[in-house]
Enzyme design. Structure first.
Site, PDB file in Angstrom:
ATOM      1  N   CYS A 381       0.896  -1.023  -0.009  1.00  0.00           N
ATOM      2  CA  CYS A 381       0.009   0.048   0.168  1.00  0.00           C
ATOM      3  C   CYS A 381       0.831   1.366   0.061  1.00  0.00           C
ATOM      4  CB  CYS A 381      -0.863   0.041   1.242  1.00  0.00           C
ATOM      5  SG  CYS A 381      -2.409   1.116   0.909  1.00  0.00           S
ATOM      6  N   HIS A 508      -3.878  -5.217  -0.067  1.00  0.00           N
ATOM      7  CA  HIS A 508      -3.017  -5.760   1.428  1.00  0.00           C
ATOM      8  C   HIS A 508      -3.255  -7.256   1.459  1.00  0.00           C
ATOM      9  CE1 HIS A 508      -2.904  -1.888   3.923  1.00  0.00           C
ATOM     10  NE2 HIS A 508      -3.516  -1.626   3.012  1.00  0.00           N
ATOM     11  N   GLU A 510      -1.918  -9.454   3.306  1.00  0.00           N
ATOM     12  CA  GLU A 510      -1.810 -10.012   4.769  1.00  0.00           C
ATOM     13  C   GLU A 510      -3.185 -10.411   5.084  1.00  0.00           C
ATOM     14  OE1 GLU A 510      -1.703  -5.403   5.289  1.00  0.00           O
ATOM     15  OE2 GLU A 510      -0.542  -6.920   3.962  1.00  0.00           O
TER      16      GLU A 510
END
Length: 573
Positions: A381, A508, A510
């Site tokens: 990001c 993102h 994750e």
């Protein structure tokens, strides 16, 4: 029709005692028994959602497929249970009051006085019963069990309407369909009194702790001690060993067998393997919220999943990006040199997402160092956006290049506001949730890590984007935009030629990482940091069965969970 079973998890004495891990572990145990499980997190604050919180207040903001900005505990639920939740699985006081007020304005209450009891408490119960039946698995099967975590501490004035709602709720759904787990702290003192565990109602299940030891209380005879363990993967195993399954079978009349069996084999294998790891890999996490690790909870988990997949012990070196800047050298030289020492000694560098100007120049310097020294790098990001700024300044000679978030008057606006950004309102106005990213070239490291797919779908949370008008200037210098959105207007993935692993992603990744299905961008970073990325790519993105780990006795055995396992594609079937 099968009756929905509800398990409420509450906490006492202090907040942050571990209710989220207990709720996730209970759900994991029940799912491993073959039940369909969902989860709801209740936060008693008046905010509509977690989107406007500072990471120092509540930790990271977790983002769901539908764009919901929610509490980080929903990340625990998704990772433990391997499910996908929606924004309505996070219930706040703000959402409840907003829904009741909207009904009142429409005249739904027929002129009655709207009160906490019964209108607010009824709204809470209706929300829970409605959301508990929303499918969370790919097969769209209605859940059988709903685990509900009530945030904060019992006794807080904010949580009182919810406590009253569930007091009523237990009678509405009947005793055989509802039970309460109360998580409490029991400090280790010489006196035999355990006051933190007093005032526990009959039928509750409590978990106490003895400074690092939690307890679950079912009733005065149902007390489980949850002591410190080497890995959170061991918590479900610990609960199972103490008879949790048998208790739920009897208490909730669950349609599962109570005889002992191997239900959590994957979790035990992961835990055992995690304890045996000897080789170590270090990642410098360069951010502005490094004093509170929960600010990067999903990032840390994604790194852990990837490290475990390649049988390495993870060391995260937290580097405050502001400490890397020249101003710190003048004011606090010790901090400056310590920060640079941690950065330079790490095997790989990660710059995660974030907001605000503080520390951005330090992040840019860290990125510059990674690029020049050929150090494995992943920018997420804001980390990707700053990698674009760094390259523009040092390779395109645009010394003033910046994001308009930090310098609205920059001569070279390489990162700009997105058209749909609404600066007049902060909540929910970013580009949020699951979006598709199209790979524009076959020759992409990240594409190979994803399984050589044409596109992936990952979760986003950002207000700014790389300026698409400047794309050509970068690609002429070997800075490639290998992934873009469906319309080809937004730059989603960057890679640098002539570098082992220099990758940036606007999304993102994750948020979709799982313990046995690590996120490909993070896995690539760990592989590169451990010196194994070329071999992994050459093998066709397989972790070879020949790769072994050593246990404490010095013998070697195959990595049974990951060895020979091709990384699952994140593209839709």
């Amino acid at each position: 029709r099968y009756s929905m079973k509800y398990i409420l998890v509450t906490g006492g004495v202090i907040s942050g005692i571990g209710k989220g891990i207990i709720a996730s572990s209970v759900g994991t145990i029940l799912k491993s028994c073959g039940l369909h499980v969902t989860a709801i997190k209740i936060d008693p604050y008046i905010n509509i959602d977690a989107g406007t919180f500072s990471p120092y207040e509540h930790g990271e903001v977790f983002v769901l497929d539908d764009g919901g900005e929610v509490d980080l505990d929903l990340g625990n639920y998704e990772r433990f249970l391997d499910i996908r939740l929606t924004k309505d699985n996070n219930l706040t006081t703000g959402k409840i009051y907003q829904s009741v007020i909207n009904k009142e304005r429409r005249g739904d209450y027929l002129g009655k006085t709207v009160q906490v009891v019964p209108h607010i408490t009824d709204a809470i119960q209706e929300w829970v019963m409605r959301q508990a039946r929303v499918p969370v698995d790919d097969d769209d099967v209605e859940p059988q069990v709903c685990v509900i975590e009530l945030g904060g501490t019992v006794g807080d004035i904010e949580s009182m309407p919810f406590i009253e709602a569930f007091r009523q709720f237990q009678f509405k759904v009947k005793r055989e369909n509802f039970c309460n787990i109360h998580v409490s702290l029991v400090p280790q003192v010489r006196s035999r009194q355990m006051k933190p565990g007093q005032n526990v109602s009959e039928g509750q299940w409590v978990a106490f702790t003895d400074i690092g030891c939690m307890i679950l209380i079912l009733s005065s005879l149902q007390v489980i001690c949850v002591h410190d363990v080497s890995s959170i993967y061991r918590v479900p195993l610990l609960l199972e060993d103490q008879g949790v399954v048998g208790y739920f079978c009897c208490r909730l009349n669950l349609p599962i067998e109570t005889r002992p069996r191997k239900m959590l084999a994957k979790w035990k294998e992961m835990s055992d393997r995690s304890d045996r790891l000897l080789e170590q890999c270090s990642i410098a996490l360069v951010g502005k919220y490094t004093k509170f690790s929960d600010s990067y909870a999903s990032v840390i988990k994604a790194l852990e999943h990837s490290a475990l997949a390649i049988s390495h012990k993870l060391e995260v070196k937290y580097v405050d990006s502001a400490d890397l800047e020249a101003g710190t050298l003048q004011e606090e030289p010790v901090k400056y040199h310590e920060a640079w020492q941690k950065l330079c000694s790490a095997d790989g560098i990660l710059v995660p997402g974030g907001f605000g100007v503080r520390g951005t120049e330090g992040k840019i310097q860290a990125i510059s160092w990674a690029r020049k020294q050929k150090k494995p790098f992943l920018g997420v990001c804001l980390g990707m956006q700053l990698a674009v700024c760094e390259f523009a300044r040092n390779m395109l000679d645009w010394k003033d290049a910046n994001s308009t978030e930090f310098d609205a008057e920059t001569k070279y606006p390489v990162v700009i506001d997105m058209p749909e950004h609404n600066p007049g309102q902060m909540g929910g106005t970013m580009r949020l949730g699951k979006r598709r990213t199209i790979f524009k070239t076959k020759n992409s490291i990240l594409r190979k890590l994803y399984g050589d797919v044409d596109y992936v779908e990952e979760r986003h949370r950002h207000r700014f984007e790389v300026n698409p008008e400047l794309k050509q200037h970068f690609e002429e210098k070997g800075f490639r935009f290998v992934g873009q959105d469906v319309e080809g207007e937004r730059m989603e993935v960057i890679e640098l030629d002539d570098h082992l692993y220099f990758v940036g992603v606007q999304y993102h990744p994750e948020f979709t990482s799982r313990p046995i299905k690590p996120s490909p961008p993070y896995l690539g970073l760990l592989l590169a940091a451990a010196g194994r990325l070329p071999g992994y790519l050459q093998e066709g993105c397989w972790l070879s069965p020949r790769e072994t780990y050593s246990d404490r006795s010095g013998s070697s055995s195959p990595n049974s969970e990951i060895a020979g396992f091709k990384l699952r594609s994140l593209a839709p079937e």
